[in-house]
Scaffold this active site. Structure first.
Site, mmCIF file in Angstrom:
data_model
loop_
_atom_site.group_PDB
_atom_site.id
_atom_site.type_symbol
_atom_site.label_atom_id
_atom_site.label_comp_id
_atom_site.label_asym_id
_atom_site.label_seq_id
_atom_site.Cartn_x
_atom_site.Cartn_y
_atom_site.Cartn_z
ATOM 1 N N CYS A 78 27.000 21.336 2.758
ATOM 2 C CA CYS A 78 27.377 22.292 3.799
ATOM 3 C C CYS A 78 28.395 23.248 3.195
ATOM 4 O O CYS A 78 29.445 22.815 2.704
ATOM 5 C CB CYS A 78 28.000 21.532 4.963
ATOM 6 S SG CYS A 78 28.709 22.581 6.246
ATOM 7 N N CYS A 192 24.553 29.168 3.593
ATOM 8 C CA CYS A 192 24.616 28.104 4.596
ATOM 9 C C CYS A 192 23.390 27.261 4.327
ATOM 10 O O CYS A 192 22.278 27.809 4.176
ATOM 11 C CB CYS A 192 24.566 28.694 6.002
ATOM 12 S SG CYS A 192 24.289 27.449 7.290
HETATM 13 N N1 DGL Z 1 24.989 23.886 7.197
HETATM 14 C C1 DGL Z 1 26.270 24.447 7.312
HETATM 15 C C2 DGL Z 1 26.661 25.321 6.139
HETATM 16 O O1 DGL Z 1 26.117 25.198 5.082
HETATM 17 C C3 DGL Z 1 26.928 24.786 8.590
HETATM 18 C C4 DGL Z 1 26.184 25.070 9.836
HETATM 19 C C5 DGL Z 1 27.091 24.975 11.032
HETATM 20 O O2 DGL Z 1 27.341 23.829 11.444
HETATM 21 O O3 DGL Z 1 27.589 25.999 11.534
HETATM 22 O O4 DGL Z 1 27.543 26.119 6.252
#
Ligand code: DGL
Length: 268
Positions: A78, A192
């Site tokens: 993430c 993301c």
């Molecule tokens: N998958 C996440 C990232 O790479 C975050 C998504 C979220 O929870 O806003 O930033």
């Protein structure tokens, strides 16, 4: 040096299902690696949370997961959690931690026009970490940023079987292209981990002159490198998906996770 037992898993951690885009290339390199995939559905979306909230929440939750599943290595799959909490997690936990940060370095090598777009969550695109990456690797280039919470929701919905609204995709691309210099943008960093789940839709909306890149392949290679020489089970097995309990976000059916090699769901 501590030698992990062959059944010690790799723990992947995200707010939701985005980290599956890191799990996938990792399984291709390490096909028999036992896997625990953790999604903090009680905290989703991270991109709308404050730095202070995430800096406290992510190390605490990872600590609980590490105690429970005893992984050999943890991957913060993430960008939002990594750009805010990676240092806190490393300070709190005594195991190798791999983070996920926007792929600005490869984007800077790829662009011809010198205009790079960074599509992330709102929390990620405002991080000083992104300023640092831009200054170190893309000096003299233009780095446009756009935060799109609705793309996170669309990626989650897609894996839960819902259709993707083309207007959401179009707005995300327009959020970059309509900034000064945006007409010349020829590379978009998917900063993301949810966004590669929408890569086809985003590529189509961005058009043929724009390349999309993310860091997943590099992270998978890093995980393979850090676990080189360790023992693994002789055969592949289905991994475990674990979700923090949330009334707003029920877990997807286990059948939706099977193609990622996940065969059961735990709730914590
Ligand atoms: N998958 C996440 C990232 O790479 C975050 C998504 C979220 O929870 O806003 O930033």
């Amino acid at each position: 040096m501590h030698v992990p037992p062959p059944d010690a898993p790799i723990l992947f951690f995200d707010s939701g299902l985005g980290g599956l885009t890191i799990l996938e290339p990792t399984r291709a390199l390490l096909p028999t690696a036992p896997v625990v995939y953790a999604a903090d559905y009680a905290g989703l979306p991270y991109g709308q949370k404050s730095e202070a909230e995430l800096a406290a929440r992510v190390p605490a939750l990872l600590g609980r997961l590490v105690e429970r599943y005893r992984p050999r290595l943890a991957v913060i799959a993430c960008n939002t959690a990594s750009t805010i909490a990676l240092a806190h997690v490393r300070a709190a936990l005594d195991l190798p931690i791999v983070g996920t940060v926007p792929a600005i370095k490869p984007a800077a090598l790829l662009t011809r026009s010198g205009v790079i777009g960074v599509l992330g969550t709102r929390a990620t695109v405002r991080q000083p970490y992104v300023d640092d990456l831009s200054a170190r690797f893309a000096a003299g280039q233009t780095v446009l940023r756009h935060g799109s919470p609705e793309l996170v929701a669309a990626a989650e919905a897609k894996l839960h079987g819902a259709p993707v609204d083309p207007a959401v995709i179009a707005r995300a691309i327009a959020g970059l292209r309509e900034q000064p210099g945006g007409d010349a943008m020829d590379v978009i960093v998917l900063a993301c981990t949810h966004f590669p789940l929408l890569a086809d839709e985003l590529a189509q909306a961005a058009g043929p002159g724009v390349r999309l890149i993310d860091g997943a392949g590099g992270i998978a290679r890093r995980i393979a490198h850090l676990t080189e020489g360790q023992d693994w089970p002789a055969a592949a097995s289905m991994g475990t998906a674990v979700f923090t309990r949330s009334d707003d976000h029920p877990p997807p059916p286990v059948s939706a996770l099977a193609r990622f090699g996940l065969g059961r769901i735990d709730l914590v």
